[in-house]
Write a protein that holds these residues in place. Structure first.
Motif, mmCIF file in Angstrom:
data_model
loop_
_atom_site.group_PDB
_atom_site.id
_atom_site.type_symbol
_atom_site.label_atom_id
_atom_site.label_comp_id
_atom_site.label_asym_id
_atom_site.label_seq_id
_atom_site.Cartn_x
_atom_site.Cartn_y
_atom_site.Cartn_z
ATOM 1 N N ARG A 57 65.893 40.131 31.822
ATOM 2 C CA ARG A 57 66.124 40.736 30.551
ATOM 3 C C ARG A 57 64.982 41.361 29.733
ATOM 4 N NH1 ARG A 57 70.970 40.784 31.242
ATOM 5 N NH2 ARG A 57 72.120 38.823 31.436
ATOM 6 N N PHE A 58 63.852 41.680 30.728
ATOM 7 C CA PHE A 58 62.843 42.326 30.173
ATOM 8 C C PHE A 58 61.580 41.849 29.084
ATOM 9 C CE2 PHE A 58 65.904 45.331 31.799
ATOM 10 C CZ PHE A 58 65.083 46.393 32.476
ATOM 11 N N ASP A 59 62.074 40.309 28.890
ATOM 12 C CA ASP A 59 61.327 39.428 28.141
ATOM 13 C C ASP A 59 59.907 39.188 28.689
ATOM 14 O OD1 ASP A 59 63.956 38.692 28.703
ATOM 15 O OD2 ASP A 59 63.648 36.731 28.130
ATOM 16 N N SER A 60 59.735 39.721 29.954
ATOM 17 C CA SER A 60 58.400 39.374 30.314
ATOM 18 C C SER A 60 58.255 40.764 31.522
ATOM 19 C CB SER A 60 58.193 38.168 31.349
ATOM 20 O OG SER A 60 59.136 38.121 32.371
ATOM 21 N N THR A 61 57.088 40.859 32.141
ATOM 22 C CA THR A 61 57.124 42.096 33.001
ATOM 23 C C THR A 61 57.778 41.559 34.296
ATOM 24 O OG1 THR A 61 55.103 41.256 34.138
ATOM 25 C CG2 THR A 61 54.547 42.495 32.156
ATOM 26 N N GLU A 147 49.841 33.946 31.387
ATOM 27 C CA GLU A 147 50.916 34.543 32.174
ATOM 28 C C GLU A 147 51.013 33.527 33.742
ATOM 29 O OE1 GLU A 147 51.587 38.542 35.058
ATOM 30 O OE2 GLU A 147 50.267 38.507 33.364
ATOM 31 N N ILE A 148 50.151 32.745 33.840
ATOM 32 C CA ILE A 148 50.273 31.705 34.612
ATOM 33 C C ILE A 148 51.373 30.504 34.257
ATOM 34 C CG2 ILE A 148 49.174 29.787 35.979
ATOM 35 C CD1 ILE A 148 46.488 31.723 35.989
ATOM 36 N N ALA A 149 50.877 30.420 33.015
ATOM 37 C CA ALA A 149 52.237 29.616 32.359
ATOM 38 C C ALA A 149 53.478 30.041 32.409
ATOM 39 C CB ALA A 149 51.604 29.031 31.050
ATOM 40 N N ARG A 150 53.770 31.145 32.469
ATOM 41 C CA ARG A 150 54.989 31.661 32.702
ATOM 42 C C ARG A 150 55.628 31.658 33.870
ATOM 43 N NH1 ARG A 150 52.765 34.597 28.296
ATOM 44 N NH2 ARG A 150 52.271 36.650 29.845
#
Length: 182
Positions: A57-61, A147-150
């Motif tokens: 969904r493009f919510d993250s890279t 980003e590690i958390a994601r």
């Protein structure tokens, strides 16, 4: 790239794999130590990416999304093999100590000497899969904590705690093995 794969353009998925196979391998290999198992988990990761790319969904890279799939695939592998993700510990024990990730331990500076570097990598390999992965993502791949958390689904405070404990463990191991004041 996502649109090209979804449109089934020739070689589009091959390009995506080439672009992200290194990332996938780094994450999986840190958790799954057996090279044959790691290759299988990486292959499964890209099969999942291909099957579920329409859900992106493009919510993250795309990098973060693929890294999350690789991490999850490695977790499932460890669960099937009944390999513990981390050592049992009291998570609240160090919470006040980890508000600031920087504890003065210079991981790269410690690697300056080849013998110390060999010992450091040997000690990193002894860390439980979660700590090894978090430590190397943060210090070696320079992935920000958010980003590690994601990628991992682990809370930022917990990541900081693991980083603190990992660095402390590495410092103590280096000091005892080599007499190095880290």
């Amino acid at each position: 790239m996502v649109e090209a794969v979804l449109a089934r353009r020739p070689r589009a998925f091959e390009k995506l794999v080439r672009e992200y196979q290194g990332l996938c391998w780094h994450i999986v290999q840190r958790m799954v130590r057996d090279p044959d198992d790691a290759r299988e988990v990486c292959q499964n990761t890209f099969m999942r990416v291909y099957r579920h790319l329409h859900q992106y969904r493009f919510d993250s890279t795309l990098k973060t999304w693929i890294a999350r799939i690789a991490y999850t695939a490695a977790l499932r592998h460890l669960e099937r093999k009944r390999i513990p993700l981390q050592e049992p510990s009291d998570d609240d024990e160090h919470q006040s100590l980890v508000e600031n990730v920087g504890d003065g331990f210079d991981l790269e500076g410690t690697c300056a000497d080849d013998e110390i570097a060999r010992c450091l990598h040997a000690e990193i390999a002894k860390l439980p899969p979660l700590q090894r992965t978090l430590l190397t993502l943060y210090h070696l791949d320079e992935v920000p904590i958010g980003e590690i958390a994601r990628i991992t689904g682990v809370a930022e405070g917990t990541i900081k705690s693991h980083l603190f404990r990992s660095r402390l463990r590495l410092r103590e191991a280096l000091e005892s093995r080599m007499g190095v004041a880290a």
